[in-house]
Design an enzyme around this catalytic site. Structure first.
Site, PDB file in Angstrom:
ATOM      1  N   HIS A 236       0.835  -1.208   0.000  1.00  0.00           N
ATOM      2  CA  HIS A 236       0.000   0.000   0.000  1.00  0.00           C
ATOM      3  C   HIS A 236       0.870   1.260   0.000  1.00  0.00           C
ATOM      4  CE1 HIS A 236      -3.603   2.421   1.291  1.00  0.00           C
ATOM      5  NE2 HIS A 236      -2.626   3.202   1.732  1.00  0.00           N
ATOM      6  N   GLU A 237       1.762   1.333   0.982  1.00  0.00           N
ATOM      7  CA  GLU A 237       2.597   2.539   1.088  1.00  0.00           C
ATOM      8  C   GLU A 237       3.516   2.663  -0.119  1.00  0.00           C
ATOM      9  OE1 GLU A 237       1.629   4.659   3.054  1.00  0.00           O
ATOM     10  OE2 GLU A 237       0.444   3.385   4.397  1.00  0.00           O
TER      11      GLU A 237
ATOM     12  N   HIS B 189       1.758   4.481  -2.836  1.00  0.00           N
ATOM     13  CA  HIS B 189       1.867   5.941  -2.654  1.00  0.00           C
ATOM     14  C   HIS B 189       3.246   6.425  -3.117  1.00  0.00           C
ATOM     15  CE1 HIS B 189      -1.843   6.714  -0.539  1.00  0.00           C
ATOM     16  NE2 HIS B 189      -1.543   5.966   0.512  1.00  0.00           N
TER      17      HIS B 189
ATOM     18  N   HIS C  45       3.456   6.764  -6.760  1.00  0.00           N
ATOM     19  CA  HIS C  45       2.672   7.931  -7.192  1.00  0.00           C
ATOM     20  C   HIS C  45       3.549   9.191  -7.123  1.00  0.00           C
ATOM     21  CE1 HIS C  45      -1.624   9.901  -6.760  1.00  0.00           C
ATOM     22  NE2 HIS C  45      -1.118  10.075  -7.961  1.00  0.00           N
TER      23      HIS C  45
HETATM   24 ZN   LIG Z   1      -2.763   5.234   2.098  1.00  0.00          ZN
END
Ligand SMILES: [Zn+2]
Length: 677
Positions: free
Chosen positions: A463-464, A467, A470
């Site tokens: 998940h991280e 990010h 991104h």
């Molecule tokens: Zn998040």
């Protein structure tokens, strides 16, 4: 004596000179950096030349570079390696920074220039990205109160400063409770605990000066497995109560004042309540749309949780436990039930999920989807000796950015997991490539052993890392819309979407290897992990949606309305939970007094629903790969990169999603993904 924060940063990759930075440097650096930006802003506001994009918006983009650098170093440290002195500085600096930003956004001459550009519209001849940046700047000024005058103006400034103080104090109170509490166990108290947990607990106890004993802390990676495995119901209750009481004795008054001030802030800006103000420029747009989504998920989730509770109670009875299922029992019996239904238990899967191998798995997925590669860089001075760095290279082998991973729990780190930036991507000045940090709270392994992850930890890591990508893949001109600077209910799309690749069987087969034998995770275990993905989703969805609803309902209270006769936060929370029929044996994932997303700053206030909003999209977006017949389909990955991962906030989020997928998602894929359809 030069202040290393203010001197040019000549460390490799333009990293901050961490080894030379001391606490004493921050106060003077903040003061100098704020003064520098105010001078820059004055020059823009007083420019005798008629406003154009370059001398106004672009000039603002170029202002405050020093302040951005100092802030990035400071806030990364304040959350991942803090101490009493840094906390004192944070308390002092937070309201000053709020006042500083207010002063800029309330500068009438500056706003007049921005307004003039907006009024000129098409005539200014801006390209699409510039037009978007101008629109967002204008919106930021208006939201800060640039159109207010007189008393309202002053009141707004005071409110913003006070909110900054409250947010800082809230987070520090939670950290204090987390640091102070520890459950010290002797040999007799270890019943049921697997080796990985006793190993980590022994190491923690040793670090706390209690060698030969075992310490359970309030870090999620310590307390959650304890609640899962300890057969000592009395100890589980003690631990659970401490965990859910974080902030309870200190933070309610802060919550109440914060909610009141937010409502007043919204009213000053012409909104009926804070949620309407916060949501009007998000994808969701209105509290009604948010409530509709949450309730569409809540009812099936609550129903499922009821069935789950019955199953767990039956299991407890079958084992001869004469109990009413309590919140400190849920994880314990759920784990037994998981084992029974899916022949899976955490203690069995964890040895296959080594931290380093899962980092490699995340890298390898980025390689297959986007052609990125990662090169470990040794010998850099980072913010903590446990942090590690990798240079990220693009498909053409060129430098894309620097990725820093700081994975282990420690008392100086706040709980949770997050991605942050030390430098964002942009094209206005050098260095324009980003430095992105992932921070997690993984229990280090026992003495001399690698850290092992639960499947949930591994998912958090992915998940991280979503990010991080991104931020790293960002390819825009203006810092204002760089990387993760997008709508709050859109920002979890890349991160949650990335989680899907962890559960792709070939990814696990390649990277999940036993930490002692090196043997690959057996295919049967992978299949069982996959089959178990929807297990206990009633519980998981209920504990999340309850939080999102409490957050929303607290912030639809209007100024005055709901506050007459005082606003009692605790009673309000209880009323909301009662109103939605919160099951007795499940607690909010984050009870209000330690709900840092919402109260340790403004980030997710009236915005905790964002994860679910993004999930609507990520469930649907992953389907695009499945429909293409290959979860690494090159064409779909290319569209994902150009429309979303590299696009920052260049487009309205709805347009961005449409350009990837061609249609907007409904709630179906989300419910299906959670097994609630
Ligand atoms: Zn998040």
């Amino acid at each position: 004596m030069t202040n290393p924060l203010l001197a040019p940063w000549d460390a490799p990759f333009g990293l901050p000179p961490f080894e030379r930075i001391g606490e004493a440097h921050f106060r003077p650096a903040f003061a100098a950096a704020m003064a520098e930006q105010l001078t820059e802003i004055e020059a823009i506001a007083n420019d005798p030349v008629a406003p154009d994009f370059a001398n106004t918006v672009e000039a603002m983009e170029r202002s405050g570079i020093t302040l951005d650098r100092v802030s990035a170093v400071f806030f990364n440290l304040a959350s991942s390696h803090t101490n009493d002195e840094l906390q004192a500085i944070q308390r002092e600096v937070a309201p000053k920074l709020a006042a500083h930003h207010s002063a800029i956004l309330m500068n009438a001459r500056l706003f007049a220039r921005v307004q003039a550009l907006v009024d000129a519209g098409e005539a200014s001849g801006l390209d699409a990205e510039q037009a978007r940046v101008l629109e967002l700047y204008h919106r930021m000024f208006v939201k800060a109160g640039a159109k207010l005058d007189g008393d309202a103006r002053e009141r707004m400034t005071a409110i913003m400063q006070r909110l900054a103080e409250l947010g800082t104090a809230f987070g520090q109170n939670v950290l204090a409770d987390e640091k102070d509490w520890v459950l010290v166990l002797g040999e007799d108290d270890l019943a049921g605990l697997p080796d990985f947990l006793t190993g980590a607990a022994a190491r923690e106890a040793k670090a706390r000066g209690k060698p030969g004993q075992y310490a359970i802390t309030l870090s999620r990676s310590s307390i959650e497995p304890f609640l899962v495995f300890s057969t000592r119901r009395d100890l589980r209750e003690t631990a659970w109560r401490a965990w859910t009481a974080r902030g309870e004795t200190t933070n309610w008054p802060l919550v109440e004042e914060t909610v009141r001030l937010r409502a007043e802030r919204a009213r000053l800006l012409g909104f009926a309540n804070f949620a309407e103000f916060k949501l009007h420029d998000q994808m969701a747009k209105t509290p009604v749309a948010v409530r509709d989504l949450l309730m569409a998920v809540w009812e099936p989730a609550r129903k499922r949780a009821g069935e789950e509770a019955e199953t767990l109670a039956a299991l407890a009875a079958e084992e001869g436990a004469n109990i009413a299922l309590a919140p400190w029992d849920w994880r314990f019996y759920a784990e037994k039930q998981r084992k029974r239904e899916h022949d899976l238990d955490e203690a069995e899967t964890k040895p296959y999920l080594q931290l380093d191998a899962i980092i490699e798995a995340a890298f390898s997925v980025a390689n297959r989807l986007f052609g990125l590669s990662f090169r470990a860089v040794e010998g850099l001075a980072l913010h903590h000796p446990e942090a590690r760095a990798w240079e990220v290279l693009g498909p053409d082998g060129g430098h894309l950015g620097l990725f820093i991973g700081d994975y282990f729990a420690r008392p100086s780190k706040r709980s949770g997991a997050w991605a942050s930036g030390i430098r964002c991507q942009q094209k206005l000045w050098a260095p324009g490539r980003p430095i992105i940090v992932n921070t997690l709270n993984i229990s280090p392994g026992g003495e001399g052993e690698s850290a092992l992850l639960t499947y949930d930890d591994a998912r958090t890591l992915f998940h991280e890392f979503g990010h991080a990508l991104h931020g790293l893949m960002s390819d825009v001109t203006y810092p204002f819309i760089s990387g993760t600077s997008v709508a709050r209910d859109f920002v979890e799309l890349p991160s949650q979407l990335y989680e899907h690749w962890l559960s792709v069987p070939e990814v696990l087969a390649a990277h999940a290897r036993h930490y002692r034998t090196g043997e690959a995770m057996p295919a049967g275990m992978i299949a069982r992990l996959k089959a178990a993905e929807t297990f206990n989703q009633g519980f998981a969805t209920v504990e999340y949606v309850a939080c999102a609803l409490v957050d929303l309902e607290m912030h639809v209270l209007g100024d005055g309305d709901g506050f007459d006769g005082g606003f009692d936060g605790k009673a309000f929370e209880a009323r909301v939970l009662e109103g939605i029929g919160m099951p007795d044996a499940i607690a909010m994932r984050h009870a209000t007094p330690h709900f840092q997303h919402v109260f340790a700053g403004d980030g997710y206030s009236a915005g905790y629903y964002s994860y679910m909003w993004s999930e609507m999209m990520d469930a649907d977006a992953f389907k695009a790969f499945e429909e293409a017949g290959d979860v690494f389909d090159a064409g779909t990955a290319r569209r994902l990169a150009s429309s979303i991962f590299s696009a920052g906030g260049r487009q309205d989020p709805e347009e961005a999603y449409l350009s990837f997928r061609g249609k907007l998602p409904g709630v179906e894929a989300l419910l299906e993904g959670r097994g609630l359809a």
